[in-house]
Design a protein around this motif. Structure first.
Motif, PDB file in Angstrom:
ATOM      1  N   GLU A  62     -99.691 -49.749 -52.363  1.00 42.49           N
ATOM      2  CA  GLU A  62    -100.171 -50.916 -51.342  1.00 42.49           C
ATOM      3  C   GLU A  62    -100.469 -52.200 -51.430  1.00 42.49           C
ATOM      4  O   GLU A  62    -100.544 -53.265 -51.143  1.00 42.49           O
ATOM      5  N   TYR A  63     -99.319 -52.559 -52.086  1.00 38.60           N
ATOM      6  CA  TYR A  63     -99.137 -54.056 -52.673  1.00 38.60           C
ATOM      7  C   TYR A  63     -97.461 -54.046 -52.699  1.00 38.60           C
ATOM      8  O   TYR A  63     -96.563 -53.008 -52.445  1.00 38.60           O
ATOM      9  N   LEU A  64     -97.499 -55.525 -52.192  1.00 35.94           N
ATOM     10  CA  LEU A  64     -95.296 -55.640 -53.049  1.00 35.94           C
ATOM     11  C   LEU A  64     -95.084 -55.522 -53.424  1.00 35.94           C
ATOM     12  O   LEU A  64     -95.931 -57.026 -54.777  1.00 35.94           O
ATOM     13  N   GLY A  65     -94.377 -54.922 -54.786  1.00 39.81           N
ATOM     14  CA  GLY A  65     -93.878 -54.894 -55.784  1.00 39.81           C
ATOM     15  C   GLY A  65     -94.648 -54.284 -56.421  1.00 39.81           C
ATOM     16  O   GLY A  65     -96.089 -54.502 -56.896  1.00 39.81           O
ATOM     17  N   ALA A  66     -93.824 -53.601 -58.053  1.00 42.03           N
ATOM     18  CA  ALA A  66     -94.634 -53.229 -58.847  1.00 42.03           C
ATOM     19  C   ALA A  66     -94.780 -53.848 -59.089  1.00 42.03           C
ATOM     20  O   ALA A  66     -95.922 -53.203 -60.194  1.00 42.03           O
ATOM     21  N   MET A  67     -94.761 -55.029 -59.977  1.00 41.21           N
ATOM     22  CA  MET A  67     -95.996 -55.762 -61.247  1.00 41.21           C
ATOM     23  C   MET A  67     -97.092 -55.943 -60.492  1.00 41.21           C
ATOM     24  O   MET A  67     -97.752 -56.618 -61.038  1.00 41.21           O
ATOM     25  N   GLU A  68     -96.308 -56.595 -59.275  1.00 46.35           N
ATOM     26  CA  GLU A  68     -97.824 -57.092 -58.734  1.00 46.35           C
ATOM     27  C   GLU A  68     -99.329 -56.091 -57.960  1.00 46.35           C
ATOM     28  O   GLU A  68    -100.125 -55.936 -58.725  1.00 46.35           O
ATOM     29  N   ALA A  69     -98.640 -54.615 -57.665  1.00 46.45           N
ATOM     30  CA  ALA A  69     -99.026 -53.672 -57.237  1.00 46.45           C
ATOM     31  C   ALA A  69     -99.438 -53.224 -58.810  1.00 46.45           C
ATOM     32  O   ALA A  69    -100.994 -53.260 -58.971  1.00 46.45           O
ATOM     33  N   PHE A  70     -99.112 -53.720 -59.993  1.00 43.73           N
ATOM     34  CA  PHE A  70     -99.807 -52.722 -61.405  1.00 43.73           C
ATOM     35  C   PHE A  70    -101.076 -53.299 -61.903  1.00 43.73           C
ATOM     36  O   PHE A  70    -102.081 -53.067 -62.736  1.00 43.73           O
ATOM     37  N   LYS A  71    -101.580 -55.185 -61.605  1.00 49.82           N
ATOM     38  CA  LYS A  71    -102.188 -55.601 -61.854  1.00 49.82           C
ATOM     39  C   LYS A  71    -103.623 -55.137 -61.417  1.00 49.82           C
ATOM     40  O   LYS A  71    -104.560 -55.204 -62.063  1.00 49.82           O
ATOM     41  N   HIS A  72    -103.221 -53.848 -60.116  1.00 49.98           N
ATOM     42  CA  HIS A  72    -104.720 -53.578 -59.832  1.00 49.98           C
ATOM     43  C   HIS A  72    -104.880 -52.008 -60.066  1.00 49.98           C
ATOM     44  O   HIS A  72    -105.738 -51.396 -59.416  1.00 49.98           O
ATOM     45  N   LEU A  73    -104.115 -51.607 -60.939  1.00 47.80           N
ATOM     46  CA  LEU A  73    -104.130 -50.608 -61.723  1.00 47.80           C
ATOM     47  C   LEU A  73    -105.370 -50.207 -62.150  1.00 47.80           C
ATOM     48  O   LEU A  73    -105.087 -50.958 -63.766  1.00 47.80           O
ATOM     49  N   ASN A  74    -106.520 -49.872 -62.835  1.00 42.40           N
ATOM     50  CA  ASN A  74    -107.338 -49.305 -63.458  1.00 42.40           C
ATOM     51  C   ASN A  74    -107.285 -47.810 -63.658  1.00 42.40           C
ATOM     52  O   ASN A  74    -107.542 -47.322 -62.468  1.00 42.40           O
ATOM     53  N   ASN A  75    -107.642 -47.436 -64.650  1.00 42.54           N
ATOM     54  CA  ASN A  75    -108.543 -46.140 -65.075  1.00 42.54           C
ATOM     55  C   ASN A  75    -109.618 -45.869 -64.360  1.00 42.54           C
ATOM     56  O   ASN A  75    -110.195 -44.219 -63.863  1.00 42.54           O
ATOM     57  N   ARG A  76    -110.106 -46.999 -63.021  1.00 42.73           N
ATOM     58  CA  ARG A  76    -111.348 -46.271 -62.033  1.00 42.73           C
ATOM     59  C   ARG A  76    -111.090 -45.693 -60.666  1.00 42.73           C
ATOM     60  O   ARG A  76    -111.866 -44.970 -60.629  1.00 42.73           O
ATOM     61  N   ILE A  77    -109.697 -45.081 -61.283  1.00 43.81           N
ATOM     62  CA  ILE A  77    -109.399 -44.777 -59.478  1.00 43.81           C
ATOM     63  C   ILE A  77    -108.986 -43.205 -59.776  1.00 43.81           C
ATOM     64  O   ILE A  77    -108.795 -42.521 -58.783  1.00 43.81           O
ATOM     65  N   PHE A  78    -109.462 -42.970 -61.483  1.00 45.11           N
ATOM     66  CA  PHE A  78    -109.060 -41.268 -61.627  1.00 45.11           C
ATOM     67  C   PHE A  78    -110.417 -41.033 -61.017  1.00 45.11           C
ATOM     68  O   PHE A  78    -110.835 -39.689 -61.641  1.00 45.11           O
TER      69      PHE A  78
END
Length: 315
Positions: A299-315
């Protein structure tokens, strides 16, 4: 406990002049990259304790890679800087026909050597992830990879493997990639392949046949990623496709690495015996959660930018 990721840390120089070959490219964007680097960042973004083992140049780009990892919370104790080799670069341009014009300028990443890797204290390491095809190229990293694999086996550490095949690196010696991949596939506890990699390594013409061959020849839990269709999951002589979640995809870069990072994050504190005792349903839930992480990355442009939006609440 912590996860150790070993392999390439590099700079992707992406040509923004769409359709232009590298010889004509004038505008480039520098992005931190390397598959195990991405996996480490994803694990840290989710809240995991992770360390990256890699070598970069003692130059501005090597410092950039270290700084980005520090920003994510990745331990960089074993991100070593080489005074004699520049940071590795991959120059990429996407052509109008979808093909990539690619030049790989290998530098410091291939210089990580066995003596340096053998010095790592593994007492608090629960998982080691081997995630770089560049380690199958000739050079010091190749021997370092093999040495760490043997130490992991001796110490009963959970071993994860993702070959990350790049045709342009092995187009003249594909068999070397296949042979070295099998060495890891038959030794590890978990591996992740793309559909292309599964068919290439097994020599099969379909993903289903490839999965059958992998069930017969390995003892590992494995996944074969199928893009938006989800993930084929292999466990205890059976396979099942675990669906992903629908997203509006912008960029698939790093999705597979986010998948691996999320899967390993869920295993970090279990230990090898507890992981070996996981049921098919428990594994399926772990893979489904990893699918969510991979999908959200798109959903984001670029891997590192996308990872900034990752957190364990997605589970």
């Amino acid at each position: 406990m912590k996860i150790l990721c070993i392999g390439e840390a590099l700079i992707d120089m992406i040509c923004t002049d769409k359709g232009s070959p590298l010889s004509d490219g004038k505008n480039f964007v520098a992005k931190t990259g390397g598959a195990p680097t991405n996996v480490a960042a994803a694990i840290a973004a989710l809240g995991g304790n992770v360390e990256l083992v890699a070598k970069v140049g003692n130059d501005p780009f090597g410092k950039q890679l270290i700084n980005v990892m520090l920003e994510f919370g990745v331990s960089t104790r074993w991100m070593l800087q080489d005074d004699h080799h520049f940071t590795t670069f991959a120059f990429v341009s996407l052509m109008e026909d979808g093909e990539r014009d690619f030049v790989f300028n290998r530098g410091a990443d291939g210089q990580l050597n066995r003596e340096e890797v053998d010095a790592i204290d593994l007492d608090e390491v629960s998982i080691i992830h081997f995630g770089s095809a560049t380690a199958f190229l000739s050079g010091p990293l190749q021997a370092a990879y093999q040495s760490l694999l043997q130490k992991a086996l001796q110490r009963n550490i959970f071993i994860s493997f993702d070959p990350n095949y790049r045709h342009l690196l092995f187009k003249n010696n594909i068999q070397a990639f296949i042979d070295q991949s099998w060495n890891f596939l038959t030794a590890c506890h978990f591996f992740k392949l793309s559909d292309e990699e599964a068919m290439l390594i097994t020599g099969c013409l379909t993903v289903a046949d490839a999965a059958t061959a992998l069930l017969e020849k390995t003892n590992a839990v494995f996944t074969i990623t199928l893009g938006k269709e989800g993930t084929l999951f292999g466990f205890d002589h059976t396979t099942v496709v675990i669906p992903s979640i629908p997203v509006k995809s912008i960029d698939t870069t790093g999705a597979g690495d986010a998948f691996v990072g999320a899967l390993l994050y869920q295993l970090i504190d279990k230990g090898l015996s507890a992981i070996n005792a996981l049921s098919a349903n428990e594994w399926a839930r772990i893979v489904a959660n990893a699918n969510k992480a991979g999908a959200r990355t798109c959903e984001y442009l670029g891997a590192m930018e996308a990872f900034k939006h990752l957190n364990n609440r997605i589970f």
